[in-house]
Motif scaffolding. Structure first.
Motif, mmCIF file in Angstrom:
data_model
loop_
_atom_site.group_PDB
_atom_site.id
_atom_site.type_symbol
_atom_site.label_atom_id
_atom_site.label_comp_id
_atom_site.label_asym_id
_atom_site.label_seq_id
_atom_site.Cartn_x
_atom_site.Cartn_y
_atom_site.Cartn_z
ATOM 1 N N ASP A 233 0.844 -1.194 0.000
ATOM 2 C CA ASP A 233 0.000 0.000 0.000
ATOM 3 C C ASP A 233 0.880 1.244 0.000
ATOM 4 O O ASP A 233 1.784 1.370 0.834
ATOM 5 C CB ASP A 233 -0.906 -0.010 1.242
ATOM 6 C CG ASP A 233 -2.053 0.985 1.131
ATOM 7 O OD1 ASP A 233 -1.873 2.007 0.452
ATOM 8 O OD2 ASP A 233 -3.117 0.733 1.711
ATOM 9 N N PRO A 234 0.645 2.184 -0.921
ATOM 10 C CA PRO A 234 1.491 3.394 -0.949
ATOM 11 C C PRO A 234 1.218 4.364 0.189
ATOM 12 O O PRO A 234 1.950 5.339 0.355
ATOM 13 C CB PRO A 234 1.133 4.021 -2.310
ATOM 14 C CG PRO A 234 -0.253 3.546 -2.602
ATOM 15 C CD PRO A 234 -0.334 2.151 -2.024
ATOM 16 N N VAL A 235 0.161 4.104 0.974
ATOM 17 C CA VAL A 235 -0.204 5.016 2.063
ATOM 18 C C VAL A 235 -0.027 4.310 3.406
ATOM 19 O O VAL A 235 -0.457 3.165 3.575
ATOM 20 C CB VAL A 235 -1.663 5.494 1.914
ATOM 21 C CG1 VAL A 235 -2.036 6.419 3.073
ATOM 22 C CG2 VAL A 235 -1.863 6.203 0.583
ATOM 23 N N ILE A 236 0.604 4.970 4.363
ATOM 24 C CA ILE A 236 0.775 4.449 5.716
ATOM 25 C C ILE A 236 -0.382 4.948 6.588
ATOM 26 O O ILE A 236 -0.750 6.133 6.532
ATOM 27 C CB ILE A 236 2.122 4.886 6.313
ATOM 28 C CG1 ILE A 236 3.274 4.212 5.547
ATOM 29 C CG2 ILE A 236 2.213 4.532 7.792
ATOM 30 C CD1 ILE A 236 4.642 4.611 6.023
ATOM 31 N N ASP A 237 -0.955 4.064 7.370
ATOM 32 C CA ASP A 237 -2.049 4.427 8.267
ATOM 33 C C ASP A 237 -1.516 5.382 9.341
ATOM 34 O O ASP A 237 -0.630 5.019 10.118
ATOM 35 C CB ASP A 237 -2.616 3.167 8.929
ATOM 36 C CG ASP A 237 -3.869 3.447 9.746
ATOM 37 O OD1 ASP A 237 -4.057 4.609 10.171
ATOM 38 O OD2 ASP A 237 -4.658 2.509 9.961
ATOM 39 N N PRO A 238 -2.033 6.609 9.403
ATOM 40 C CA PRO A 238 -1.496 7.571 10.385
ATOM 41 C C PRO A 238 -1.825 7.205 11.826
ATOM 42 O O PRO A 238 -1.179 7.714 12.746
ATOM 43 C CB PRO A 238 -2.176 8.892 9.982
ATOM 44 C CG PRO A 238 -3.427 8.478 9.273
ATOM 45 C CD PRO A 238 -3.104 7.185 8.577
ATOM 46 N N ASN A 239 -2.809 6.345 12.041
ATOM 47 C CA ASN A 239 -3.176 5.960 13.404
ATOM 48 C C ASN A 239 -2.274 4.851 13.948
ATOM 49 O O ASN A 239 -1.772 4.915 15.063
ATOM 50 C CB ASN A 239 -4.637 5.515 13.448
ATOM 51 C CG ASN A 239 -5.588 6.648 13.100
ATOM 52 O OD1 ASN A 239 -5.401 7.781 13.531
ATOM 53 N ND2 ASN A 239 -6.605 6.355 12.302
ATOM 54 N N SER A 240 -2.062 3.811 13.124
ATOM 55 C CA SER A 240 -1.250 2.673 13.573
ATOM 56 C C SER A 240 0.212 2.787 13.168
ATOM 57 O O SER A 240 1.044 2.024 13.633
ATOM 58 C CB SER A 240 -1.824 1.374 13.007
ATOM 59 O OG SER A 240 -1.750 1.376 11.589
ATOM 60 N N ARG A 241 0.514 3.737 12.258
ATOM 61 C CA ARG A 241 1.878 3.875 11.728
ATOM 62 C C ARG A 241 2.350 2.559 11.108
ATOM 63 O O ARG A 241 3.493 2.129 11.287
ATOM 64 C CB ARG A 241 2.858 4.330 12.815
ATOM 65 C CG ARG A 241 2.531 5.690 13.393
ATOM 66 C CD ARG A 241 2.562 6.763 12.337
ATOM 67 N NE ARG A 241 2.175 8.076 12.877
ATOM 68 C CZ ARG A 241 1.999 9.169 12.138
ATOM 69 N NH1 ARG A 241 2.145 9.076 10.830
ATOM 70 N NH2 ARG A 241 1.651 10.303 12.684
ATOM 71 N N ALA A 242 1.460 1.916 10.395
ATOM 72 C CA ALA A 242 1.783 0.641 9.739
ATOM 73 C C ALA A 242 1.314 0.706 8.292
ATOM 74 O O ALA A 242 0.425 1.499 7.935
ATOM 75 C CB ALA A 242 1.118 -0.524 10.459
ATOM 76 N N VAL A 243 1.899 -0.134 7.467
ATOM 77 C CA VAL A 243 1.548 -0.186 6.049
ATOM 78 C C VAL A 243 0.962 -1.557 5.735
ATOM 79 O O VAL A 243 1.412 -2.577 6.281
ATOM 80 C CB VAL A 243 2.785 0.104 5.171
ATOM 81 C CG1 VAL A 243 3.863 -0.965 5.355
ATOM 82 C CG2 VAL A 243 2.400 0.179 3.696
ATOM 83 N N MET A 244 -0.045 -1.573 4.874
ATOM 84 C CA MET A 244 -0.676 -2.832 4.484
ATOM 85 C C MET A 244 0.115 -3.467 3.342
ATOM 86 O O MET A 244 0.449 -2.808 2.357
ATOM 87 C CB MET A 244 -2.120 -2.590 4.043
ATOM 88 C CG MET A 244 -2.873 -3.860 3.667
ATOM 89 S SD MET A 244 -3.178 -4.939 5.095
ATOM 90 C CE MET A 244 -4.419 -3.981 5.969
#
Length: 363
Positions: A233-244
């Protein structure tokens, strides 16, 4: 004077006893043999940095087919979990009115087309106007459109599989009236599994498309399913600071099911290095060391650096070339202590002709 003489005799006796005890303990200390240890060179072992995660299995393709119209179910042509092919008919809804409309539209189209041909013949001979010809052409086109509309209405009432896969549990029966939007059947393509898992952004640099992954499931203990990372995933989740991250796993026999929880290991930075048993490592605060077998069978302590651990082995650097590391009996050894290796089979008497020779070689 008698008292002084008695005291002298007692002192002499005590001194004699002490000397005798010292003489008797000295031979015992000399007889105590060096401790027996096991020693072997470090072995070469393949180490991998591993990123671990938990992921969810998803079907390669999955769709729930719903009714486009409100109609009665006429036939159901699939069973629970049945394998279906692309385009296979799964259910048929009542289509009497639509079939009648199609027959009427086809008849009108045929009549309009025939009439157009007659007027075209008259137009070519100069007995019909261009307006008459265009009007009849429009009538033929309108009849074709009516036929296409009736065919589309019939197609809405024939439920087909959009791709090959497996049908879900059947929840409809013949004779039931379904409304537009009512789910009729779920089709899942299980030829391969999409495994979605998250990786902390701090480990993002360690993953890349094409990397191998090993996945395990509680449903199949001790068995690993291998696949490759297909997308990040090109976007990192700002809440978990993780990437899918998504990996694709072949799924012969459809053993893995959508919704399964899988443990994932992503291997990276594969390398071959020196490895010693974990029991050989001696810790002293932050410092790590091992004992090696030196000249004269004397143990020598060597400071080393440790790396990864795998299957009871520890990656080490800093060993002297060809060093034999003491792995068994480390707790009995100190730096500079003389040690013994186990005697070869045959015992001390060397009945096989090798025992004494081997022992002598070590000394």
């Amino acid at each position: 004077m008698h008292m002084a003489m008695g005291r002298l005799i007692r002192i002499t006796a005590v001194a004699s006893l002490g000397l005798a005890a010292a003489c008797s303990s000295a031979p015992e200390e000399k007889k105590r043999p060096p401790p027996v240890v096991m020693a072997a060179p470090a072995e070469k072992h393949l180490f991998n940095d591993v990123i671990t995660a938990e992921g969810t299995a998803r079907a390669n393709e999955q769709v729930t087919i719903a009714s486009n119209v409100t109609e009665r179910v006429e036939r159901v042509l699939f069973d629970d979990g049945m394998a279906v092919g692309r385009g296979q008919v799964l259910a048929v809804l009542t289509q009497g009115q639509e079939a009648a409309a199609l027959r009427g539209a086809n008849a009108a189209e045929q009549q309009a087309t025939t009439q157009y041909g007659r007027i075209k013949n008259l137009f070519d001979r100069g007995f019909a106007t261009r307006a008459q010809l265009d009007l009849q052409l429009a009538a033929a086109e309108r009849a074709r459109a009516d036929a296409s509309e009736a065919e589309a209405a019939i197609a809405d009432r024939v439920i087909r599989a959009p791709f090959a896969g497996y049908a879900g549990l059947r929840t409809i029966s013949a004779g039931a009236i379904v409304s537009a939007g009512t789910p009729l059947v779920t089709i899942s393509d299980l030829s391969r599994i999409k495994l979605d898992f998250t990786v902390p952004e701090t480990q993002l640099s360690g993953i890349a498309i094409g990397q191998m992954v090993d996945a395990t499931s509680a449903a199949y203990p001790g068995e690993a399913f291998q696949g490759r990372i297909s997308s990040i995933d090109p976007v990192i989740d700002p809440n978990s600071r993780a990437v899918m991250v998504r990996a694709l796993l072949p799924n012969p026999g459809a053993r893995l099911k959508p919704g399964m929880l899988l443990s994932v290991k992503v291997k990276r930075n594969a390398r071959v290095g020196d490895a010693v048993p974990e029991l050989a490592i001696v810790g002293n605060g932050e410092e790590r060391s091992v004992f090696i077998l030196g000249p004269g069978n004397k143990a020598r302590q060597v400071v080393i650096k440790t790396g990864l651990r795998d299957n009871g082995l520890v990656e080490v650097t800093g060993l002297p070339p060809h060093a034999r590391v003491i792995s068994d009996g480390v707790l009995k050894v100190t730096d500079g202590m003389k040690v013994r290796l186990p005697e070869p089979k045959g015992g001390k008497d060397g009945k096989d002709g090798k025992g004494k020779k081997a022992a002598g070689a070590e000394e």
